[in-house]
Design a protein around this motif. Sequence first.
Motif: not given
Length: 532
Positions: A356-360, A403-405, A440-441, A463-468
């Motif tokens: 259960p922790m893996r997706k986080r 597709q979104q990813a 979405q971890p 910039e993507l990592l900052r935005e996320l």
Amino acid sequence: MAHKLLEIDDLCVDFQLPDGDVAAVSHVSLTLAKGETLALVGESGSGKSVTSTAILRLLPELARTRGAIRFNGEDLLGVPNRRMRELRGNRIATVFQEPMTSLNPLHRVGDQIKEVLRLHRGLRGQAARTKVIDLLDQVGIPDPARRATSYPHELSGGQRQRVMIAMALACEPDLLIADEPTTALDVTVQAQILGLLRELQQRYGMAILFITHDLGIVRHFADRVCVMRRGELLEQGPTAEVFANPHHDYTRMLIDAEPSGSKAPVAESSPLLLEAHDVRVLFAIKRRWFGHSDYFEAVRGIDVQLKRGQTLGIVGESGSGKSTLGRALLRLLESRGEIRFDDTDIAHLEGSAMRPMRKRMQVVFQDPFGSLSPRLTVGEIIGEGLRVHHPELNRAARDRRVQQALSEVSLDPGMRNRYPHEFSGGQRQRIAIARALVLQPEFLLLDEPTSALDRSVQATVIELLRELQRKHDLTYLFISHDLAVVRALADSVLVMKEGQVIEHGDTQALFDNPREPYTRELMRAAFMGEAA
């Protein structure tokens, strides 16, 4: 006038795919003289590696090649396969971008180097062993006699790359094709390897075709530079002249695309997400009688604290324990000590209890090709985690998330039905990032996530990592040898050497005023271009 060792004349490479032909290289012409270093630069997918692979005649069957590639006046596109086998590894050697996929996992690295010496130089027995140890010592691998008996998985990413370089240099080739040879190396070893290549080049008159996205290396290492984009050669000339006065806007963009900015600090009231105390990782290196073993301590009693929304950068030489620490914190390796995630003790969770922790807690590994299944399409690879952790989603919903990813990492969602081998190294790295982000971890371990990306794409990913992070309050553990990227992303930095923490502090303070000599050495090697 210098002897033209390599001449490429009007080279075109097309890939015949089921949905139509794709032009990977279009009308490229260049020359490389004996003893010269020519850098081939451009974004991922620009055709750099396809051009070099065409020289070696190692393109897949679906490729169609036109034009001429002359080596010492001999047209390589027309010679028999037997003649090409004589040239490869002997007169023309190469260092590929991803060493783990180039080295045989079933054979010791020393034996793999011996094979080159046996096939092309006839060396066997003690003479071959002595040469192997000498080569490993030349490329900076510590304790070369012991490391020659190691398997590839027992070496760090940087050490595997150095083995590849040793193998390429074994026969003292006339032409060395170096396809991102320093991608997996920390900055201090980069300087050592480049110095070694230059020394060998001067000694043997060897020509080097140097393929890279690191323009800092190009500025200091190459005599001439060729700039490619979308399969075309846009600009070429002496390195100093191209850097001082680029004629094409794209070339100027590449030169200016350096990581910039800094991360906003997290609030003091932000809660702890990850806390670890006295983490130790031991590897058995020699089994003795009666079940007793000798152990190597790869991580030695390290403490880590990470608040929600915070980024901790971990830097250090290859083999310093950076990746081992990161994997131990995610319970991907057995370790000793305390590890708590969101106030849950995970240090002793096993199997289904940890699931259960893996997706986080997700991870992006250093070698994207080695972590992507060649049997699955990109869409299936990215959607695999959704099938495991979100079984309530139907096929259409999973496809929308995939597709979104892909869009978030600047890849065309229409390419989701292709396979990993159809992408460049940089594109595969972005696919690996998309696979981690699709769930979405809360916590993301980024193990060299930008190492295979050119600078312009690095800026997009940063910039993507900052935005996320801003949007989802994500927490990052960022492992890298690229200190410029760490400076742009991290709140604090932990410097490791030989499994221990040498220095730890606020990013800006540590970069402005490093206390330890080792940290200062890393800074000098990383930012030599800025000082020039």
